[in-house]
Design a protein around this motif. Structure first.
Motif, PDB file in Angstrom:
ATOM      1  N   GLY A 105     -20.765  46.247  15.831  1.00 12.45           N
ATOM      2  CA  GLY A 105     -19.797  45.172  15.636  1.00 12.45           C
ATOM      3  C   GLY A 105     -20.329  43.979  14.863  1.00 12.45           C
ATOM      4  N   THR A 106     -21.601  43.998  14.472  1.00 12.66           N
ATOM      5  CA  THR A 106     -22.185  42.850  13.770  1.00 12.66           C
ATOM      6  C   THR A 106     -21.508  42.591  12.429  1.00 12.66           C
ATOM      7  N   GLY A 107     -21.215  43.647  11.665  1.00 10.58           N
ATOM      8  CA  GLY A 107     -20.554  43.452  10.376  1.00 10.58           C
ATOM      9  C   GLY A 107     -19.215  42.761  10.529  1.00 10.58           C
ATOM     10  N   ARG A 108     -18.422  43.211  11.480  1.00  8.75           N
ATOM     11  CA  ARG A 108     -17.115  42.576  11.734  1.00  8.75           C
ATOM     12  C   ARG A 108     -17.301  41.122  12.180  1.00  8.75           C
ATOM     13  N   ARG A 109     -18.278  40.909  13.021  1.00  7.67           N
ATOM     14  CA  ARG A 109     -18.524  39.541  13.505  1.00  7.67           C
ATOM     15  C   ARG A 109     -18.917  38.628  12.342  1.00  7.67           C
ATOM     16  N   LEU A 110     -19.757  39.119  11.440  1.00  2.63           N
ATOM     17  CA  LEU A 110     -20.141  38.316  10.283  1.00  2.63           C
ATOM     18  C   LEU A 110     -18.956  38.079   9.347  1.00  2.63           C
ATOM     19  N   LEU A 111     -18.076  39.054   9.199  1.00  5.09           N
ATOM     20  CA  LEU A 111     -16.876  38.828   8.381  1.00  5.09           C
ATOM     21  C   LEU A 111     -15.944  37.817   9.031  1.00  5.09           C
ATOM     22  N   ASP A 112     -15.836  37.831  10.354  1.00  3.62           N
ATOM     23  CA  ASP A 112     -15.053  36.803  11.053  1.00  3.62           C
ATOM     24  C   ASP A 112     -15.682  35.425  10.843  1.00  3.62           C
ATOM     25  N   PHE A 113     -17.004  35.388  10.872  1.00  5.42           N
ATOM     26  CA  PHE A 113     -17.721  34.139  10.612  1.00  5.42           C
ATOM     27  C   PHE A 113     -17.422  33.656   9.193  1.00  5.42           C
ATOM     28  N   ALA A 114     -17.419  34.565   8.215  1.00 10.47           N
ATOM     29  CA  ALA A 114     -17.088  34.206   6.833  1.00 10.47           C
ATOM     30  C   ALA A 114     -15.677  33.622   6.750  1.00 10.47           C
ATOM     31  N   HIS A 115     -14.749  34.210   7.506  1.00 13.12           N
ATOM     32  CA  HIS A 115     -13.383  33.692   7.548  1.00 13.12           C
ATOM     33  C   HIS A 115     -13.382  32.259   8.070  1.00 13.12           C
ATOM     34  N   ASP A 116     -14.130  32.008   9.130  1.00 14.02           N
ATOM     35  CA  ASP A 116     -14.213  30.653   9.687  1.00 14.02           C
ATOM     36  C   ASP A 116     -14.829  29.674   8.685  1.00 14.02           C
ATOM     37  N   GLU A 117     -15.809  30.135   7.926  1.00 15.19           N
ATOM     38  CA  GLU A 117     -16.431  29.281   6.906  1.00 15.19           C
ATOM     39  C   GLU A 117     -15.428  28.950   5.796  1.00 15.19           C
ATOM     40  N   ALA A 118     -14.625  29.940   5.390  1.00 16.24           N
ATOM     41  CA  ALA A 118     -13.602  29.696   4.371  1.00 16.24           C
ATOM     42  C   ALA A 118     -12.566  28.707   4.883  1.00 16.24           C
ATOM     43  N   LEU A 119     -12.164  28.868   6.133  1.00 14.43           N
ATOM     44  CA  LEU A 119     -11.207  27.955   6.744  1.00 14.43           C
ATOM     45  C   LEU A 119     -11.771  26.537   6.761  1.00 14.43           C
ATOM     46  N   ALA A 120     -13.027  26.396   7.164  1.00 14.26           N
ATOM     47  CA  ALA A 120     -13.666  25.075   7.217  1.00 14.26           C
ATOM     48  C   ALA A 120     -13.785  24.457   5.822  1.00 14.26           C
ATOM     49  N   ALA A 121     -13.957  25.300   4.805  1.00 14.69           N
ATOM     50  CA  ALA A 121     -14.064  24.812   3.431  1.00 14.69           C
ATOM     51  C   ALA A 121     -12.704  24.547   2.801  1.00 14.69           C
ATOM     52  N   GLY A 122     -11.635  24.953   3.483  1.00  9.16           N
ATOM     53  CA  GLY A 122     -10.292  24.722   2.971  1.00  9.16           C
ATOM     54  C   GLY A 122      -9.902  25.631   1.825  1.00  9.16           C
ATOM     55  N   VAL A 123     -10.490  26.839   1.774  1.00  9.29           N
ATOM     56  CA  VAL A 123     -10.102  27.781   0.724  1.00  9.29           C
ATOM     57  C   VAL A 123      -9.257  28.893   1.327  1.00  9.29           C
ATOM     58  N   GLY A 124      -8.264  29.336   0.577  1.00 11.99           N
ATOM     59  CA  GLY A 124      -7.283  30.271   1.096  1.00 11.99           C
ATOM     60  C   GLY A 124      -7.563  31.736   0.845  1.00 11.99           C
ATOM     61  N   LYS A 125      -8.772  32.053   0.349  1.00 14.98           N
ATOM     62  CA  LYS A 125      -9.043  33.462   0.051  1.00 14.98           C
ATOM     63  C   LYS A 125     -10.521  33.771   0.246  1.00 14.98           C
ATOM     64  N   LEU A 126     -10.753  34.933   0.828  1.00 11.44           N
ATOM     65  CA  LEU A 126     -12.082  35.538   0.891  1.00 11.44           C
ATOM     66  C   LEU A 126     -12.048  36.773   0.019  1.00 11.44           C
ATOM     67  N   ARG A 127     -13.110  36.979  -0.761  1.00  9.25           N
ATOM     68  CA  ARG A 127     -13.221  38.227  -1.501  1.00  9.25           C
ATOM     69  C   ARG A 127     -14.594  38.833  -1.249  1.00  9.25           C
TER      70      ARG A 127
END
Length: 171
Positions: A105-127
């Motif tokens: 589950g580490t990969g999924r957890r890191l992708l969720d973390f990336a989502h949180d980082e994008a949210l904190a940065a105010g950007v609407g897309k992860l690629r």
């Protein structure tokens, strides 16, 4: 419980081990098209690359209390070989997880973390981009994490796929 912390230069050997272990596993299952058959730690250009990654801002380590380093995530600008973004984004430049069962589950957890980082940065897309050859399992993994395939590409003979995930920003 696995924790996520900023990467630092001293993490390079542990991240190289993640790649070496993944390559060894890929060889056993016949997936040599993704990263080849030689360990990253035996390839000077890959050692230098990993040393650079862990020293950059926006890089993260997933650490398990017993297993040690079980994942690595690098966030930032899109790689030069993919189509440029049309909207503000955060790009998952590198994601790798351990084959250790304690890392499940580490990969999924890191992708969720990336989502949180994008949210904190105010950007609407992860690629993210990934290897699109072999069985297609890697593309399906990202799809299962909420990403949608957009642009296929080739780097020489290496087939890749860009995927994106919307980040819903608060109104």
């Amino acid at each position: 419980m696995t924790t996520i912390r900023p990467a630092r230069p001293g993490d390079a050997d542990a991240v190289l081990r993640l790649f070496d272990d993944a390559i060894a596993w890929f060889v056993t299952i016949g997936n040599t098209g993704q990263w080849g058959t030689q360990p990253f730690s035996s390839r000077p250009e890959q050692v230098t690359r990993v040393q650079g990654w862990v020293a950059e801002p926006g890089t993260w380590i997933a650490e398990h209390p017993e297993a040690g380093v079980v994942g690595f995530l690098a966030l930032g600008e899109a790689t030069e070989y993919v189509p440029a973004a049309t909207d503000p984004e955060l790009y998952v430049r590198v994601l790798i997880g351990s084959r250790d069962p304690r890392a499940k589950g580490t990969g999924r957890r890191l992708l969720d973390f990336a989502h949180d980082e994008a949210l904190a940065a105010g950007v609407g897309k992860l690629r993210v981009d990934c290897y699109a050859g072999g069985t297609g399992d890697l593309v399906r993994f990202y799809e299962s994490c909420g990403y949608t395939p957009t642009d296929p590409f080739l780097v020489g003979e290496w087939p890749g796929q860009v995927l994106e995930r919307a980040v819903v920003l608060p109104a």
